[in-house]
Design an enzyme around this catalytic site. Structure first.
Site, mmCIF file in Angstrom:
data_model
loop_
_atom_site.group_PDB
_atom_site.id
_atom_site.type_symbol
_atom_site.label_atom_id
_atom_site.label_comp_id
_atom_site.label_asym_id
_atom_site.label_seq_id
_atom_site.Cartn_x
_atom_site.Cartn_y
_atom_site.Cartn_z
ATOM 1 N NE ARG A 18 -4.297 -1.733 2.198
ATOM 2 C CZ ARG A 18 -4.115 -2.847 2.802
ATOM 3 N NH1 ARG A 18 -3.310 -2.757 3.808
ATOM 4 N NH2 ARG A 18 -4.928 -3.738 2.835
ATOM 5 C CG HIS A 57 -0.360 15.190 -23.533
ATOM 6 N ND1 HIS A 57 0.399 16.401 -23.745
ATOM 7 C CD2 HIS A 57 0.568 14.342 -23.067
ATOM 8 C CE1 HIS A 57 1.304 16.263 -23.123
ATOM 9 N NE2 HIS A 57 1.960 14.855 -22.819
ATOM 10 N NE ARG A 59 -0.835 16.578 -12.867
ATOM 11 C CZ ARG A 59 -0.290 15.946 -11.962
ATOM 12 N NH1 ARG A 59 -0.356 15.952 -10.694
ATOM 13 N NH2 ARG A 59 1.048 15.168 -12.532
ATOM 14 C CG HIS A 110 -2.404 10.316 -25.163
ATOM 15 N ND1 HIS A 110 -3.086 10.815 -23.982
ATOM 16 C CD2 HIS A 110 -1.167 10.455 -24.863
ATOM 17 C CE1 HIS A 110 -2.048 10.942 -23.030
ATOM 18 N NE2 HIS A 110 -0.782 10.696 -23.664
ATOM 19 C CD GLU A 168 5.481 16.171 -22.463
ATOM 20 O OE1 GLU A 168 4.824 17.095 -22.195
ATOM 21 O OE2 GLU A 168 4.889 15.195 -22.778
ATOM 22 C CG ASN A 227 -3.474 16.388 -19.667
ATOM 23 O OD1 ASN A 227 -2.498 15.867 -19.251
ATOM 24 N ND2 ASN A 227 -4.575 16.191 -19.007
ATOM 25 C CD GLU A 280 -5.658 15.796 -15.580
ATOM 26 O OE1 GLU A 280 -4.260 15.445 -15.266
ATOM 27 O OE2 GLU A 280 -6.224 15.436 -16.615
ATOM 28 C CE LYS A 306 3.853 17.315 -14.061
ATOM 29 N NZ LYS A 306 4.244 16.121 -14.820
ATOM 30 C CG HIS A 324 4.647 10.960 -24.708
ATOM 31 N ND1 HIS A 324 3.275 10.556 -24.710
ATOM 32 C CD2 HIS A 324 5.032 11.868 -23.779
ATOM 33 C CE1 HIS A 324 2.878 11.662 -23.959
ATOM 34 N NE2 HIS A 324 3.840 12.331 -23.233
ATOM 35 C CE LYS A 331 -1.830 13.390 -14.512
ATOM 36 N NZ LYS A 331 -2.321 13.888 -15.872
HETATM 37 P P1 NAD Z 1 11.756 5.956 -22.287
HETATM 38 O O1 NAD Z 1 11.779 5.812 -20.986
HETATM 39 O O2 NAD Z 1 11.280 5.001 -23.125
HETATM 40 O O3 NAD Z 1 13.472 6.402 -22.753
HETATM 41 C C1 NAD Z 1 13.794 6.687 -23.844
HETATM 42 C C2 NAD Z 1 15.151 5.741 -24.352
HETATM 43 O O4 NAD Z 1 16.070 6.358 -23.836
HETATM 44 C C3 NAD Z 1 14.785 4.233 -23.710
HETATM 45 O O5 NAD Z 1 15.486 3.643 -24.822
HETATM 46 C C4 NAD Z 1 16.121 4.432 -22.797
HETATM 47 O O6 NAD Z 1 16.643 3.387 -22.500
HETATM 48 C C5 NAD Z 1 16.837 5.514 -23.120
HETATM 49 N N1 NAD Z 1 17.616 6.187 -22.104
HETATM 50 C C6 NAD Z 1 17.099 6.651 -20.885
HETATM 51 N N2 NAD Z 1 18.113 7.318 -20.199
HETATM 52 C C7 NAD Z 1 19.262 7.350 -21.070
HETATM 53 C C8 NAD Z 1 20.505 7.979 -20.972
HETATM 54 N N3 NAD Z 1 20.678 8.811 -20.039
HETATM 55 N N4 NAD Z 1 21.327 8.020 -21.885
HETATM 56 C C9 NAD Z 1 21.006 7.316 -23.059
HETATM 57 N N5 NAD Z 1 19.793 6.438 -23.119
HETATM 58 C C10 NAD Z 1 18.729 6.628 -22.254
HETATM 59 O O7 NAD Z 1 11.017 7.242 -22.803
HETATM 60 P P2 NAD Z 1 10.682 8.761 -21.914
HETATM 61 O O8 NAD Z 1 10.681 9.670 -23.024
HETATM 62 O O9 NAD Z 1 11.656 9.081 -20.982
HETATM 63 O O10 NAD Z 1 9.301 8.493 -21.208
HETATM 64 C C11 NAD Z 1 8.226 8.003 -22.048
HETATM 65 C C12 NAD Z 1 7.167 7.699 -20.894
HETATM 66 O O11 NAD Z 1 6.734 8.686 -20.076
HETATM 67 C C13 NAD Z 1 5.936 7.160 -21.473
HETATM 68 O O12 NAD Z 1 5.654 5.835 -21.130
HETATM 69 C C14 NAD Z 1 4.816 8.269 -21.020
HETATM 70 O O13 NAD Z 1 3.606 7.850 -21.210
HETATM 71 C C15 NAD Z 1 5.561 8.495 -19.737
HETATM 72 N N6 NAD Z 1 5.037 9.850 -19.415
HETATM 73 C C16 NAD Z 1 4.655 10.148 -18.222
HETATM 74 C C17 NAD Z 1 4.355 11.349 -17.630
HETATM 75 C C18 NAD Z 1 4.021 11.370 -16.146
HETATM 76 O O14 NAD Z 1 3.556 12.327 -15.804
HETATM 77 N N7 NAD Z 1 3.791 10.362 -15.313
HETATM 78 C C19 NAD Z 1 4.561 12.420 -18.279
HETATM 79 C C20 NAD Z 1 4.915 12.305 -19.637
HETATM 80 C C21 NAD Z 1 5.343 11.127 -20.149
HETATM 81 N N1 GLY Z 2 2.113 14.840 -17.884
HETATM 82 C C1 GLY Z 2 0.771 15.431 -17.390
HETATM 83 C C2 GLY Z 2 0.730 15.512 -15.813
HETATM 84 O O1 GLY Z 2 1.538 15.387 -15.218
HETATM 85 O O2 GLY Z 2 -0.290 15.912 -15.410
#
Ligand code: NAD
Ligand code: GLY
Length: 360
Positions: free
Chosen positions: A121, A248, A241, A252, A185, A245, A237, A227, A265, A143
């Protein structure tokens, strides 16, 4: 080193941003009230690059490190991956104080965060983002989620970390395509919140693309500051908040319709931001000069900005109505009124969107 506080009462935390701060992770952890057994979640790629530094830093500070390595890619952001991590945590005796450290991009951060939110939990979560996108967005704000076969981020929670540590130096190994994705972003923050930041980006996009450390620190800091302000005002949200998006809804849909293979993304968000700005212009909400600035900056960041030719309007519309932000059948669109200010619109009908799409 720059420090930004996310002020959420009992769930407040600091974001530490700087160059070369990764080896200090163990020292940072000692300032938190966490147990000595650490579940370090990462992927093979990031582990190869930074695993040794992080593990040594934690071990030297007296922590016992269990490594939970997950696959590299969106397709591993699943309940099955989370279950493997629960097994590891349980079999290794992780208790309610044992922290989860997420070392990686958004995929690692979201998955590890979901595990931290749900194991026993909830256990402490430390985000150590290693992509630009994760440093400016996904590691901050709480999130966390995994994907369901029928949709992205369908199973999740709001669960704040107790620390975010963003070392700009790790961006040196990040492929250029991922830097550009992070820039999407970052540009978003300018459009939704600050014309001054947007102008700064227009002047410094070249330096950012060239990997200039000072410029990168500035954008990570400024993005996290914006942020944090938004999340402090509306953590879960209920209203404001949703402006995060921006870009997005279309983004999406584009990601889903291209099966998460064609675009990152951030790239999909680039397309979505331009589409939303054009929609705002077509509704006479946004002036042509601001629309042109948005298009130009997205293009200069090297991001795609046109919807793929082969996507059908009907399919895009269908995806809109599957978006998890649809409440009571109403679509939510975030539309700019000018650079630095957006409106959350829930009154856009199917007809308005279809008319707009015919302008393509
Ligand atoms: P990712 O996590 O897939 O990373 C992209 C690539 O970079 C991967 O191949 C990874 O291995 C590589 N990598 C990471 N760090 C590295 C480094 N320092 N040097 C070399 N390679 C490296 O992609 P991302 O763009 O970081 O994240 C996308 C994800 O984030 C999606 O699932 C999206 O839905 C999510 N997201 C979440 C939120 C949130 O608020 N939680 C917001 C935006 C996006
Ligand atoms: N990436 C959108 C949020 O964090 O609300």
């Amino acid at each position: 080193m720059e420090l930004i506080k996310v002020d959420l009462g009992a769930r407040s935390y600091n974001i530490s941003i700087g160059s070369g701060i990764l080896p200090d992770l163990g020292r940072y952890l000692k300032e938190l009230q966490v147990g000595k057994r650490v579940l370090l979640v990462t992927n093979s790629n990031v582990w190869r690059l930074y695993g040794k530094i992080v593990k040594e830093s934690l071990s030297d500070a007296g922590y016992r490190v269990l490594v939970g390595e997950i696959g590299d890619g969106e397709e591993y952001k699943t309940l099955a991956t989370a279950e493997r991590l629960y097994d590891l945590a349980y079999q290794s005796g992780c208790d309610r104080l044992s922290p989860v450290v997420a070392l990686g991009g958004g995929v690692v951060g979201d998955t590890a965060g979901f595990v931290a939110a749900t194991y026993l939990r909830g256990v402490p979560l430390i985000q150590v983002p290693t992509t630009l996108l994760a440093q400016v967005d996904s590691s901050v704000g709480g999130k966390v989620a995994v994907n369901h076969p029928r949709g992205k981020n369908i199973i999740g929670a709001f669960y704040q970390p107790c620390l975010v540590l963003a070392d700009i130096d790790v961006l040196k190994t990040l492929p250029m395509r991922e830097i550009r994705s992070g820039l999407a972003e970052i540009i978003k923050y300018g459009i939704i919140w600050s014309e001054e930041f947007f102008s700064w980006l227009e002047e410094n996009i070249g330096a950012l693309l060239a990997g200039d450390a000072g410029s990168l620190v500035h954008v990570v800091q400024e993005s996290c500051r914006i942020k944090a302000e938004v999340v402090e005002a509306d953590e879960t949200e209920g209203g404001l908040r949703a402006i995060l998006n921006y870009g997005h809804t279309v983004g999406h849909a584009v990601e889903a319709l291209t099966r998460y293979k064609k675009y990152t993304h951030g790239e999909a968000v680039g397309i979505g931001m331009v589409a939303a700005a054009r929609l705002a212009w077509s509704l006479k909400l946004l002036g042509f000069a601001d629309l042109s600035r948005i298009e130009a900056l997205v293009r200069r960041a090297g991001l795609p900005y046109e919807l793929p030719e082969n996507l059908l309007v009907e399919d895009i519309m269908e995806r809109f109505y599957h978006d998890k932000k649809v409440i009571g059948g109403n679509l939510t669109f975030v539309l700019p009124g000018c650079i630095g200010k957006v409106d959350i619109r829930k009154d856009l009908t199917r007809d308005i969107l279809i008319n707009f799409s015919k302008m393509r």
